[in-house]
Design a protein around this motif. Structure first.
Motif, PDB file in Angstrom:
ATOM      1  N   ILE A 149       0.857  -1.182   0.000  1.00  0.00           N
ATOM      2  CA  ILE A 149       0.000   0.000   0.000  1.00  0.00           C
ATOM      3  C   ILE A 149       0.894   1.235   0.000  1.00  0.00           C
ATOM      4  N   VAL A 150       0.625   2.164  -0.918  1.00  0.00           N
ATOM      5  CA  VAL A 150       1.482   3.346  -1.073  1.00  0.00           C
ATOM      6  C   VAL A 150       0.624   4.596  -1.168  1.00  0.00           C
ATOM      7  N   ALA A 151       1.067   5.672  -0.514  1.00  0.00           N
ATOM      8  CA  ALA A 151       0.454   6.983  -0.705  1.00  0.00           C
ATOM      9  C   ALA A 151       1.539   7.984  -1.068  1.00  0.00           C
ATOM     10  N   ILE A 152       1.127   9.049  -1.762  1.00  0.00           N
ATOM     11  CA  ILE A 152       2.070  10.080  -2.198  1.00  0.00           C
ATOM     12  C   ILE A 152       2.090  11.211  -1.178  1.00  0.00           C
ATOM     13  N   ARG A 192       2.657   4.877   9.342  1.00  0.00           N
ATOM     14  CA  ARG A 192       3.377   4.139  10.391  1.00  0.00           C
ATOM     15  C   ARG A 192       2.412   3.340  11.263  1.00  0.00           C
ATOM     16  N   ASN A 193       1.309   3.955  11.624  1.00  0.00           N
ATOM     17  CA  ASN A 193       0.446   3.314  12.609  1.00  0.00           C
ATOM     18  C   ASN A 193      -0.400   2.195  12.030  1.00  0.00           C
ATOM     19  N   PHE A 194      -0.963   2.427  10.845  1.00  0.00           N
ATOM     20  CA  PHE A 194      -1.721   1.332  10.234  1.00  0.00           C
ATOM     21  C   PHE A 194      -0.742   0.295   9.681  1.00  0.00           C
ATOM     22  N   GLY A 195       0.418   0.770   9.259  1.00  0.00           N
ATOM     23  CA  GLY A 195       1.452  -0.129   8.748  1.00  0.00           C
ATOM     24  C   GLY A 195       1.856  -1.174   9.780  1.00  0.00           C
ATOM     25  N   TYR A 196       1.902  -0.755  11.030  1.00  0.00           N
ATOM     26  CA  TYR A 196       2.209  -1.703  12.104  1.00  0.00           C
ATOM     27  C   TYR A 196       1.201  -2.856  12.109  1.00  0.00           C
ATOM     28  N   TYR A 197      -0.089  -2.517  12.121  1.00  0.00           N
ATOM     29  CA  TYR A 197      -1.119  -3.563  12.164  1.00  0.00           C
ATOM     30  C   TYR A 197      -1.119  -4.426  10.904  1.00  0.00           C
ATOM     31  N   TRP A 198      -0.999  -3.793   9.752  1.00  0.00           N
ATOM     32  CA  TRP A 198      -0.959  -4.571   8.504  1.00  0.00           C
ATOM     33  C   TRP A 198       0.230  -5.539   8.503  1.00  0.00           C
ATOM     34  N   GLY A 199       1.340  -5.045   9.029  1.00  0.00           N
ATOM     35  CA  GLY A 199       2.531  -5.905   9.062  1.00  0.00           C
ATOM     36  C   GLY A 199       2.338  -7.101   9.969  1.00  0.00           C
ATOM     37  N   VAL A 200       1.921  -6.817  11.193  1.00  0.00           N
ATOM     38  CA  VAL A 200       1.808  -7.871  12.203  1.00  0.00           C
ATOM     39  C   VAL A 200       0.759  -8.912  11.816  1.00  0.00           C
ATOM     40  N   LYS A 201      -0.396  -8.445  11.330  1.00  0.00           N
ATOM     41  CA  LYS A 201      -1.503  -9.374  11.116  1.00  0.00           C
ATOM     42  C   LYS A 201      -1.580  -9.938   9.705  1.00  0.00           C
ATOM     43  N   GLU A 202      -1.140  -9.168   8.722  1.00  0.00           N
ATOM     44  CA  GLU A 202      -1.407  -9.585   7.344  1.00  0.00           C
ATOM     45  C   GLU A 202      -0.169  -9.644   6.451  1.00  0.00           C
ATOM     46  N   LYS A 203       0.992  -9.287   7.007  1.00  0.00           N
ATOM     47  CA  LYS A 203       2.227  -9.271   6.207  1.00  0.00           C
ATOM     48  C   LYS A 203       2.106  -8.346   4.987  1.00  0.00           C
ATOM     49  N   VAL A 204       1.351  -7.284   5.183  1.00  0.00           N
ATOM     50  CA  VAL A 204       1.205  -6.284   4.123  1.00  0.00           C
ATOM     51  C   VAL A 204       2.042  -5.070   4.498  1.00  0.00           C
ATOM     52  N   ARG A 205       2.689  -4.451   3.517  1.00  0.00           N
ATOM     53  CA  ARG A 205       3.507  -3.277   3.839  1.00  0.00           C
ATOM     54  C   ARG A 205       2.816  -1.990   3.422  1.00  0.00           C
ATOM     55  N   VAL A 206       3.126  -0.918   4.136  1.00  0.00           N
ATOM     56  CA  VAL A 206       2.502   0.385   3.922  1.00  0.00           C
ATOM     57  C   VAL A 206       3.592   1.456   3.947  1.00  0.00           C
ATOM     58  N   ASN A 207       3.657   2.267   2.903  1.00  0.00           N
ATOM     59  CA  ASN A 207       4.681   3.294   2.833  1.00  0.00           C
ATOM     60  C   ASN A 207       4.135   4.558   2.168  1.00  0.00           C
ATOM     61  N   THR A 208       4.852   5.667   2.368  1.00  0.00           N
ATOM     62  CA  THR A 208       4.597   6.867   1.575  1.00  0.00           C
ATOM     63  C   THR A 208       5.822   7.151   0.703  1.00  0.00           C
ATOM     64  N   VAL A 209       5.557   7.721  -0.461  1.00  0.00           N
ATOM     65  CA  VAL A 209       6.632   8.199  -1.328  1.00  0.00           C
ATOM     66  C   VAL A 209       6.595   9.718  -1.280  1.00  0.00           C
ATOM     67  N   SER A 210       7.697  10.312  -0.839  1.00  0.00           N
ATOM     68  CA  SER A 210       7.788  11.769  -0.740  1.00  0.00           C
ATOM     69  C   SER A 210       8.439  12.279  -2.025  1.00  0.00           C
ATOM     70  N   GLN A 211       7.582  12.792  -2.864  1.00  0.00           N
ATOM     71  CA  GLN A 211       7.922  13.041  -4.259  1.00  0.00           C
ATOM     72  C   GLN A 211       8.307  14.513  -4.489  1.00  0.00           C
ATOM     73  N   SER A 212       9.204  14.755  -5.431  1.00  0.00           N
ATOM     74  CA  SER A 212       9.496  16.121  -5.893  1.00  0.00           C
ATOM     75  C   SER A 212       8.195  16.817  -6.254  1.00  0.00           C
ATOM     76  N   PRO A 213       8.182  18.146  -6.246  1.00  0.00           N
ATOM     77  CA  PRO A 213       6.997  18.839  -6.754  1.00  0.00           C
ATOM     78  C   PRO A 213       6.775  18.458  -8.220  1.00  0.00           C
ATOM     79  N   SER A 214       5.544  18.138  -8.576  1.00  0.00           N
ATOM     80  CA  SER A 214       5.218  17.753  -9.955  1.00  0.00           C
ATOM     81  C   SER A 214       4.079  18.648 -10.435  1.00  0.00           C
ATOM     82  N   VAL A 215       4.073  18.917 -11.707  1.00  0.00           N
ATOM     83  CA  VAL A 215       3.069  19.815 -12.273  1.00  0.00           C
ATOM     84  C   VAL A 215       1.764  19.064 -12.484  1.00  0.00           C
TER      85      VAL A 215
END
Lengths: 270, 270, 270, 270
Positions: free
Chosen positions: C149-152, C179-202
């Motif tokens: 799971i990824v958010a920008i 971070r907080n939902f990522g903890y639960y997803w990791g522990v219970k479902e082995k799913v990873r959660v991250n954000t991508v901190s992206q350059s400014p885009s038009v």
């Protein structure tokens, strides 16, 4: 700003201040301020710095003794701590490390072209000296409980500032020592260890950095409160030596007018 | 530790303290300590908290007035600031935000099962209130130059602590407000804004957290200097309100006995 | 740079992509790239965005269905996930959150003058939607093990960028959810959660920001590798959806040409 | 997990891999995985490691040549890069630094009791070698545009992990080199430089650490996804060498199952 008031924040506290050279040194300002706050301390620097600098003037002003010591020499440090403990008739409460030197910067060797012999010396002077000072204090059981140890650093330890060269890496190392030795000091002796990440200041070592003037202006513009001066830094460090900050440890504390968390300043975008 | 000394660090300074409920509150301890350091201040909390809590006792002890205000209400805040400025006959020097509440935690709703209406309320109380207080102060030009604004936060804003639930996200938001409003305060008014990231303390709101007791013990063991108490926190916040820390802004300052930078403590590995 | 190659990195993987509006959207580029890497996915956006934007074009190009959903509505999200699971005949492997909107910025309300009703809406759209999407996926057991799971996000979450206004605080909140939902997803479902901190885009939302053009130039100059484009971002996100990054979770990953760790760039000091 | 698939992610790419000793080495796993992804590379290690370890076995498996080099010797590095460029008939695309050694740890000298001669050697081997490798590559213009340089690190660089001793400080230094040299590589050569902060892995050097076994278990419990294995790490590094991550630079990337952002794990509080 008026810094004339005294609060007696360090009444009864004793310490050692490393690195006062002349009236521009952060260590010099800390000594002046600590004296005003009723601390007693020993001033120390290398034999060469004692010869060239003005430490005797500071010594008179602050009613403190000067003991010559090369902070890269365990032998010198042993003597320094022995004399200090003897002088005060007991343990001390604070230590200030304000020592940094990069021969690569002085020789204008850019970061990709570092000379590794210069690198080793710069690392030993700027970073390892902090460990050696703490190791000596540790072995001699020199610190009172709830004592405080502080070193000066700069944000180039965390982000790239090309003009700051290999000093950036030394400062990273210094901050890491802070965390790691800070752990042991905390657990065993209830002593805290921190670094203060200070705005660029016009000290003797800063002057050897090419392009420093331009950078100082940029930093002033980027900092919402402006650059912190050496006097500001001294005031802040006094709080870290006082009894009011006993549970702050293993931290890198930005004292920089907000520079570290300012991504962009409107005035620089015009 | 003896906290009996007074240094007159806040002599002549005036402020508003949000969030004192009873003698376990951090805000309560800050009020006591600020009084000892010669500050004058207004105490404020919601009507309900004033009714149930012991603020009148604190008011007498610290010779301060109490003004009721819901910090989520711009209307209440306007009145609070008007009365305060009137009371002091001029601007103020410091603000303390010590307000936090999670209905989801009280209702024992785990993080994956948050109720979003509770979430909105918790966010407004715990985080947006900080913006509203600063917006009101900003609009009323209530702060003197070199004033200081502080809010209390917890490291769950930066790392996952499951028991801390949605409060973690509010605290992240609070720390972000600190940076963003801190920029404007710095540039336009030379006022600094920071958060203090405090060890877990046994306050009224902490007691509503399931498993808090176990966590407190863990935190005590993991912190090289032990947990910072509410009294410790008050001492530290006094330094942030004083004139000695004028160039520290937009920071999240860990006051936690070293917990934040301790990866592992030997005593927990047995 | 040529991005023509396909590696079949997402062969057999299924997902949902939130937030594609037109060909400038990061979500649009991710969809194109994911398609090339052999993923199957559902496209979704609000009814209004579907009407005004070009998502049907993307749908055809990528052989994917479009399901209308307002990501702030649990009801819509329930239907979206039900339809998606039904469509694929089973669980999914990835989710992309690329949703952000600040009414305060659109109305040109500077940070100290935020409207709190607009603030609440912006926060619900830009940040809480991420929690709601994950809560829905959680309740419906929609994710396969080792899903991603990824958010920008944008670095204004961590440092002050005045032009970015209240969006900065939403992004902080978003990263905290990670971070907080990522903890639960990791522990219970082995799913990873991250954000991508992206350059400014038009993108479309960037265009509503005053002074964005100037900032884009500044960011380009400050980034050692230049700004990352939306195409670059799509490539990077593909690696985060692939099986090669299974142990990266609860992180905020800077994808910005080095901007985040560049204190000063020589070219900006002239 | 099955890592059997190949995506041809490194087809046509050439590189040098430092530090493969035996089948437990991270560098070994990277070599195996890079080979599967169609990269060509040179393997290198010190003469002593080549003698004692199993690198010839790896060399055969991956159809790669072995060149002996002490990474603390500029002379050896010059020869290594000359031979490599000659071998490939042109520039290279990636470098892996997986070199670390602490004599103080081997000799069981705790952090407050470091031997400074051992310290200097450990620092030169574990940290300065990274600068020397990049300086040699820089001077020989050995890297293709959009090349990728990666070193392995550990979170003890950022927080205190007593068992990790002086290696913690070397890793901080290594991460600082990454930012500082990364700036120059980015600006001048469009090459990216990163560190991967990996879960503890049972490598040869890890085995010399006292209490490592206990710590491995603790880390496994604290990481929501469990510890990342050396194979996981190899997969991740492949993405960093690929063309899909071209704008990620000067970063310290946590690849640790979420350990770095987990403040507390419910299972450890019982």
């Amino acid at each position: 700003m008026s810094y004339d008031k005294s609060y007696n924040l360090l009444k009864g506290k004793k310490g050692i201040i490393f690195g006062a050279f002349d009236e521009n040194s952060i260590a010099w300002k800390v000594a002046e301020r600590a004296y005003k706050e009723k601390a007693s301390f020993v001033l120390t620097n290398t034999p060469a710095s004692l010869r060239v600098g003005k430490i005797q003037e500071l010594s008179k002003k602050t009613n403190s003794i000067v003991i010559s010591a090369d902070a890269t020499s365990i032998c010198d440090l042993n003597i320094l701590f022995e004399k200090t403990l003897d002088h005060f008739g007991g343990k001390i409460d604070f230590l200030l490390h304000s020592i940094a030197m990069s021969i690569n910067i002085r020789k204008k060797l850019a970061y990709p072209s570092l000379n590794y012999e210069f690198l080793r010396k710069g690392w030993e002077i700027s970073a390892v000296s902090y460990h050696k000072i703490m190791q000596t204090a540790w072995n001699k059981k020199a610190m009172n409980r709830w004592g405080s140890i502080v070193a000066i650093t700069y944000i180039a330890s965390q982000r790239s500032f090309p003009f700051y060269g290999d000093m950036s890496d030394y400062k990273s190392y210094l901050e890491s020592i802070t965390r790691n030795f800070g752990y042991y000091w905390g657990v065993k002796e209830k002593v805290r260890v921190n670094t203060v990440s200070q705005s660029p200041s016009v000290t003797r070592s800063a002057k050897s950095i090419e392009g420093f003037d331009k950078f100082l202006v940029f930093s002033e513009k980027m900092s919402p409160l402006g650059n912190a001066t050496a006097e500001d830094c001294a005031n802040y460090i006094i709080t870290l030596f006082s009894d009011l900050t006993r549970k702050v440890t293993m931290q890198n504390l930005y004292h920089d007018g907000g520079f570290s968390n300012t991504g962009i300043h409107e005035s620089t975008l015009i």
